[in-house]
Write a protein that holds these residues in place. Sequence first.
Motif, PDB file in Angstrom:
ATOM      1  N   GLU A  14      73.526  31.676  62.418  1.00  0.00           N
ATOM      2  CA  GLU A  14      72.545  32.743  62.989  1.00  0.00           C
ATOM      3  C   GLU A  14      73.015  33.197  64.273  1.00  0.00           C
ATOM      4  OE1 GLU A  14      67.909  33.030  62.764  1.00  0.00           O
ATOM      5  OE2 GLU A  14      68.521  32.129  64.690  1.00  0.00           O
TER       6      GLU A  14
ATOM      7  N   THR B  87      72.124  36.933  60.558  1.00  0.00           N
ATOM      8  CA  THR B  87      72.807  35.948  59.837  1.00  0.00           C
ATOM      9  C   THR B  87      73.519  36.720  58.540  1.00  0.00           C
ATOM     10  OG1 THR B  87      71.067  34.279  60.374  1.00  0.00           O
ATOM     11  CG2 THR B  87      72.563  33.940  58.522  1.00  0.00           C
TER      12      THR B  87
ATOM     13  N   ARG C 293      74.999  35.750  54.790  1.00  0.00           N
ATOM     14  CA  ARG C 293      75.379  34.894  53.779  1.00  0.00           C
ATOM     15  C   ARG C 293      75.906  35.682  52.377  1.00  0.00           C
ATOM     16  NH1 ARG C 293      70.786  30.994  52.231  1.00  0.00           N
ATOM     17  NH2 ARG C 293      72.746  29.714  51.428  1.00  0.00           N
TER      18      ARG C 293
ATOM     19  N   THR D  50      72.211  28.305  58.500  1.00  0.00           N
ATOM     20  CA  THR D  50      71.377  28.539  57.051  1.00  0.00           C
ATOM     21  C   THR D  50      72.068  27.930  55.885  1.00  0.00           C
ATOM     22  OG1 THR D  50      72.390  30.626  56.699  1.00  0.00           O
ATOM     23  CG2 THR D  50      70.114  30.794  58.042  1.00  0.00           C
ATOM     24  N   ASP D  51      73.410  27.787  55.986  1.00  0.00           N
ATOM     25  CA  ASP D  51      74.137  26.825  54.991  1.00  0.00           C
ATOM     26  C   ASP D  51      75.216  25.991  55.663  1.00  0.00           C
ATOM     27  OD1 ASP D  51      76.207  28.448  55.178  1.00  0.00           O
ATOM     28  OD2 ASP D  51      75.631  29.730  53.555  1.00  0.00           O
TER      29      ASP D  51
END
Length: 102
Positions: free
Chosen positions: A35, A53, A55, A95-96
């Motif tokens: 992020e 962010t 993804r 987030t990952d």
Amino acid sequence: MTVRSARKYKLPAPPPGALGAAQVLALLQRQGGREFLATVYFGGEMKGVYRLTARGENVRAQGPSGTVSELDAAGFSDLFGRYHFVDLQPSGVLTDLGPLFG
């Protein structure tokens, strides 16, 4: 018949060091899952700090009001194409695990 001259409106210059939407999108995709916080300007006026962010092919953008938009690359470019991004900084949120291994 009279001819009217078209008025030309000059937009204010972007803030120093500002990035465009395409540059931000490329950075977000390289850093997938990390992020970033960015101060966003439109027409020389600050619109606030956004959380961004990427993804995969999607970008999550959260505005100052808390509203979250999930956009594909084309949608991000359409929505933010005329905006300028300043002070792009990682927020520290992942987030990952992609950024740890890429």
